[in-house]
Every structure is written in structure tokens, then in C-alpha cells.
Design a protein around this motif. Structure first.
Motif, PDB file in Angstrom:
ATOM      1  N   LYS A   1      14.485 -62.219  20.892  1.00 44.94           N
ATOM      2  CA  LYS A   1      15.546 -62.664  19.983  1.00 44.94           C
ATOM      3  C   LYS A   1      16.852 -61.893  20.195  1.00 44.94           C
ATOM      4  CE  LYS A   1      13.028 -65.800  18.159  1.00 44.94           C
ATOM      5  NZ  LYS A   1      13.287 -67.208  18.553  1.00 44.94           N
ATOM      6  N   THR A   2      16.888 -61.049  21.232  1.00 43.19           N
ATOM      7  CA  THR A   2      18.132 -60.336  21.511  1.00 43.19           C
ATOM      8  C   THR A   2      19.225 -61.335  21.859  1.00 43.19           C
ATOM      9  OG1 THR A   2      19.050 -58.421  22.687  1.00 43.19           O
ATOM     10  CG2 THR A   2      17.847 -60.002  24.008  1.00 43.19           C
ATOM     11  N   GLU A   3      20.442 -61.052  21.434  1.00 41.18           N
ATOM     12  CA  GLU A   3      21.539 -61.994  21.620  1.00 41.18           C
ATOM     13  C   GLU A   3      22.548 -61.497  22.653  1.00 41.18           C
ATOM     14  OE1 GLU A   3      22.050 -64.644  17.655  1.00 41.18           O
ATOM     15  OE2 GLU A   3      22.930 -62.623  17.553  1.00 41.18           O
ATOM     16  N   ILE A   4      23.114 -62.466  23.348  1.00 45.08           N
ATOM     17  CA  ILE A   4      24.150 -62.215  24.342  1.00 45.08           C
ATOM     18  C   ILE A   4      25.401 -62.953  23.893  1.00 45.08           C
ATOM     19  CG2 ILE A   4      24.833 -62.551  26.758  1.00 45.08           C
ATOM     20  CD1 ILE A   4      21.787 -62.579  27.416  1.00 45.08           C
ATOM     21  N   LYS A   5      26.527 -62.277  23.967  1.00 44.63           N
ATOM     22  CA  LYS A   5      27.804 -62.885  23.589  1.00 44.63           C
ATOM     23  C   LYS A   5      28.633 -63.132  24.840  1.00 44.63           C
ATOM     24  CE  LYS A   5      31.994 -61.963  20.863  1.00 44.63           C
ATOM     25  NZ  LYS A   5      32.662 -60.968  19.960  1.00 44.63           N
ATOM     26  N   VAL A   6      28.998 -64.383  25.048  1.00 43.46           N
ATOM     27  CA  VAL A   6      29.836 -64.757  26.185  1.00 43.46           C
ATOM     28  C   VAL A   6      31.197 -65.160  25.634  1.00 43.46           C
ATOM     29  CG1 VAL A   6      30.099 -66.269  28.176  1.00 43.46           C
ATOM     30  CG2 VAL A   6      27.809 -65.533  27.461  1.00 43.46           C
TER      31      VAL A   6
ATOM     32  N   LYS B   1      20.859 -71.127  24.242  1.00 46.88           N
ATOM     33  CA  LYS B   1      21.936 -71.847  24.927  1.00 46.88           C
ATOM     34  C   LYS B   1      22.315 -71.197  26.246  1.00 46.88           C
ATOM     35  CE  LYS B   1      22.638 -74.816  21.558  1.00 46.88           C
ATOM     36  NZ  LYS B   1      22.363 -76.260  21.733  1.00 46.88           N
ATOM     37  N   ILE B   2      21.648 -70.087  26.557  1.00 50.58           N
ATOM     38  CA  ILE B   2      21.945 -69.319  27.771  1.00 50.58           C
ATOM     39  C   ILE B   2      20.689 -69.182  28.603  1.00 50.58           C
ATOM     40  CG2 ILE B   2      22.683 -67.062  28.662  1.00 50.58           C
ATOM     41  CD1 ILE B   2      24.268 -66.692  26.043  1.00 50.58           C
ATOM     42  N   LEU B   3      20.827 -69.265  29.914  1.00 47.64           N
ATOM     43  CA  LEU B   3      19.739 -68.958  30.838  1.00 47.64           C
ATOM     44  C   LEU B   3      20.205 -67.812  31.726  1.00 47.64           C
ATOM     45  CD1 LEU B   3      17.411 -71.328  32.770  1.00 47.64           C
ATOM     46  CD2 LEU B   3      18.589 -69.521  34.016  1.00 47.64           C
ATOM     47  N   VAL B   4      19.386 -66.772  31.826  1.00 46.57           N
ATOM     48  CA  VAL B   4      19.678 -65.665  32.734  1.00 46.57           C
ATOM     49  C   VAL B   4      18.771 -65.835  33.948  1.00 46.57           C
ATOM     50  CG1 VAL B   4      19.806 -63.170  33.042  1.00 46.57           C
ATOM     51  CG2 VAL B   4      20.277 -64.167  30.796  1.00 46.57           C
ATOM     52  N   GLY B   5      19.380 -66.100  35.096  1.00 46.63           N
ATOM     53  CA  GLY B   5      18.623 -66.378  36.311  1.00 46.63           C
ATOM     54  C   GLY B   5      18.720 -65.260  37.327  1.00 46.63           C
ATOM     55  N   GLY B   6      17.837 -65.325  38.322  1.00 45.15           N
ATOM     56  CA  GLY B   6      17.838 -64.341  39.383  1.00 45.15           C
ATOM     57  C   GLY B   6      18.956 -64.580  40.391  1.00 45.15           C
ATOM     58  N   ARG B   7      19.037 -63.698  41.363  1.00 42.39           N
ATOM     59  CA  ARG B   7      20.094 -63.750  42.382  1.00 42.39           C
ATOM     60  C   ARG B   7      20.035 -65.050  43.180  1.00 42.39           C
ATOM     61  NH1 ARG B   7      20.615 -62.874  47.668  1.00 42.39           N
ATOM     62  NH2 ARG B   7      18.371 -62.502  47.847  1.00 42.39           N
ATOM     63  N   ASN B   8      21.204 -65.545  43.567  1.00 42.88           N
ATOM     64  CA  ASN B   8      21.350 -66.769  44.373  1.00 42.88           C
ATOM     65  C   ASN B   8      20.813 -67.987  43.629  1.00 42.88           C
ATOM     66  OD1 ASN B   8      22.180 -68.265  46.612  1.00 42.88           O
ATOM     67  ND2 ASN B   8      20.227 -68.004  47.667  1.00 42.88           N
ATOM     68  N   PHE B   9      21.244 -68.142  42.411  1.00 41.41           N
ATOM     69  CA  PHE B   9      20.814 -69.265  41.580  1.00 41.41           C
ATOM     70  C   PHE B   9      21.560 -70.526  41.993  1.00 41.41           C
ATOM     71  CE2 PHE B   9      20.404 -71.933  37.857  1.00 41.41           C
ATOM     72  CZ  PHE B   9      19.129 -71.637  37.397  1.00 41.41           C
TER      73      PHE B   9
ATOM     74  N   LEU C   1      30.428 -67.930  22.885  1.00 38.53           N
ATOM     75  CA  LEU C   1      29.043 -68.361  22.675  1.00 38.53           C
ATOM     76  C   LEU C   1      28.177 -67.130  22.438  1.00 38.53           C
ATOM     77  CD1 LEU C   1      26.715 -70.482  22.808  1.00 38.53           C
ATOM     78  CD2 LEU C   1      26.638 -70.063  25.284  1.00 38.53           C
ATOM     79  N   THR C   2      27.480 -67.113  21.308  1.00 36.50           N
ATOM     80  CA  THR C   2      26.514 -66.051  21.023  1.00 36.50           C
ATOM     81  C   THR C   2      25.149 -66.705  20.873  1.00 36.50           C
ATOM     82  OG1 THR C   2      28.178 -64.710  19.888  1.00 36.50           O
ATOM     83  CG2 THR C   2      25.870 -64.192  19.457  1.00 36.50           C
ATOM     84  N   SER C   3      24.208 -66.286  21.709  1.00 35.16           N
ATOM     85  CA  SER C   3      22.906 -66.952  21.730  1.00 35.16           C
ATOM     86  C   SER C   3      21.835 -66.036  22.309  1.00 35.16           C
ATOM     87  CB  SER C   3      23.002 -68.232  22.581  1.00 35.16           C
ATOM     88  OG  SER C   3      21.731 -68.847  22.741  1.00 35.16           O
ATOM     89  N   THR C   4      20.594 -66.376  21.990  1.00 33.76           N
ATOM     90  CA  THR C   4      19.473 -65.796  22.720  1.00 33.76           C
ATOM     91  C   THR C   4      19.448 -66.438  24.104  1.00 33.76           C
ATOM     92  OG1 THR C   4      18.039 -67.510  21.779  1.00 33.76           O
ATOM     93  CG2 THR C   4      18.124 -65.385  20.634  1.00 33.76           C
ATOM     94  N   ALA C   5      18.536 -66.015  24.953  1.00 30.97           N
ATOM     95  CA  ALA C   5      18.546 -66.515  26.328  1.00 30.97           C
ATOM     96  C   ALA C   5      17.143 -66.704  26.887  1.00 30.97           C
ATOM     97  CB  ALA C   5      19.325 -65.554  27.232  1.00 30.97           C
ATOM     98  N   TYR C   6      17.022 -67.711  27.749  1.00 31.15           N
ATOM     99  CA  TYR C   6      15.807 -67.887  28.536  1.00 31.15           C
ATOM    100  C   TYR C   6      15.893 -66.967  29.751  1.00 31.15           C
ATOM    101  CZ  TYR C   6      15.106 -72.401  26.103  1.00 31.15           C
ATOM    102  OH  TYR C   6      14.923 -73.388  25.178  1.00 31.15           O
TER     103      TYR C   6
END
Length: 199
Positions: free
Chosen positions: A140-145, A71-79, A9-14
Motif C-alpha cells: 500500500k506504499t504510495e508513489i507521487k508523480v 494507477k502506476i506500474l513499476v517495471g524492470g529495465r528495458n521495458f 498522480l499519487t497511487s500505489t503501484a504494481y
């Protein structure tokens, strides 16, 4: 139910750099009375996304156009801490997310995500901070998972980190299976094994 196969999965992230996000915020308890799986996307982070009159809160990341379609969410610790409600994972999937990245997950939430086709990726706190900084600098930076290789990469810099996943759950994600789909897929093997039992 079967889910879309998850491979790369390659996507931008919230970005949601808030620690200890609990399941009552992800899907408030008042929305758990439904007898059908409907509107979980609308009620995902309901109280954080909307005002009392139902209007969107413009400053909440999931409402901001610059992150739309991620399609990706980057969350804080203990999500995903708090109650064990499976509805929280449903709402993540129904909102359109396929992956949540955090430096720490609540175990039950993590397993619930894996059961419904959402990949929880646990990274170091340092790498999570790099992701947040990159997203803030460029929405618009992308993350590849990459699930087969179990890596997550910040494409802007090439920095990468590996993550762990249960091999059974990994196989299910790669095939788009839930637990029932997995059993149906090996029904022939089960039948053959049962036929050789002496009882």
C-alpha cells in the motif's frame, strides 16, 4: 482522442521487476487483428496473467488483490522492447494505468505511451530498486508523480528523483491532448498564419 489531464498522480503501484519485457508479452500478436479498440485491458499481459483455460494466475502481480486499483506500474529495465506496436501502449491505458516507471524504456514504446495518455517515467536503477523494495515491504506504499515539476517521490521515505520529458509531450499530457487535439487547439493560430501567406 482526448485523454484525462495528467498533473499530479499519487497511487500505489504494481511491481514487475522483470527486465526486457517486450511488447509481445504486453499485448500478444494474436490480439492485434481487432478492427476496434476493445478488450485491450483483458488481453494486457494475457499470457502472463492467465492460464491456458482462462483462469487467472494467482502469483502474477497484476492479479493480486493487494495491488488492485493501482494507477502506476513499476517495471524492470528495458521495458517495452521488441516490436513498435501501438497496441501495447493502448493496453497499458485501457487496463487503467496512467504511469509506467522504469530505469530504461524502449524509445518507440515510450513515445507510443506519451501519444495515448500514459506517462513513462525513467528513473535511475538505484531509485527503481528502492521503489521495488518499498512496494515489497508494503503493497500500500504510495508513489507521487508530479508532472509539472517532473519529479517522482516515494512518499514513505520522502526520497525523490527528477525525470525528463519532451516539452511538447509534457504540455499535451497536462492538457489531456493527443496530437490531433493539439492542432485543433491552435486552429485559430494556424488559420491566421495561413491567411498572411502570399499564396
Amino acid at each position: 482522442m482526448a485523454y484525462d489531464k495528467f498533473e499530479v498522480l499519487t497511487s500505489t503501484a504494481y511491481p514487475l521487476p522483470i527486465e526486457n519485457v517486450d511488447t509481445d508479452q504486453i499485448i500478444p500478436a494474436r490480439f492485434l487483428k481487432a478492427t476496434e479498440r476493445v478488450d485491450f485491458d483483458i488481453n494486457f499481459f494475457r499470457d502472463w496473467r492467465f492460464n491456458a483455460d482462462g483462469t487467472p494466475k494467482a502469483d502474477f502481480p497484476l492479479n493480486q488483490e493487494k495491488y488492485a486499483g493501482s494507477k502506476i506500474l513499476v517495471g524492470g529495465r528495458n521495458f517495452g522492447s521488441g516490436s513498435s506496436r501501438e497496441h501495447a501502449a493502448w493496453s497499458v491505458y485501457d487496463f487503467g494505468l496512467r504511469c509506467v516507471i522504469s530505469s530504461e524504456f524502449a524509445d518507440i514504446f515510450k513515445n507510443n505511451c506519451l501519444n495515448v495518455g500514459v506517462l513513462p517515467v525513467q528513473v535511475s536503477a538505484e531509485f527503481a530498486d528502492k521503489l521495488f523494495a518499498a512496494i515489497e515491504a508494503d503493497p500500500k506504499t504510495e508513489i507521487k508523480v508530479d508532472l509539472p515539476n517532473q519529479t517522482v517521490t516515494l512518499l514513505a521515505t520522502g526520497e525523490s528523483e527528477s525525470f525528463d520529458i519532451n516539452l511538447y509531450k509534457k504540455d499535451n499530457m497536462l492538457n489531456g491532448f493527443d496530437d490531433i487535439d493539439y492542432l485543433k487547439n491552435i486552429e485559430g493560430e494556424i488559420t491566421e498564419f495561413a491567411s498572411k501567406r502570399p499564396f
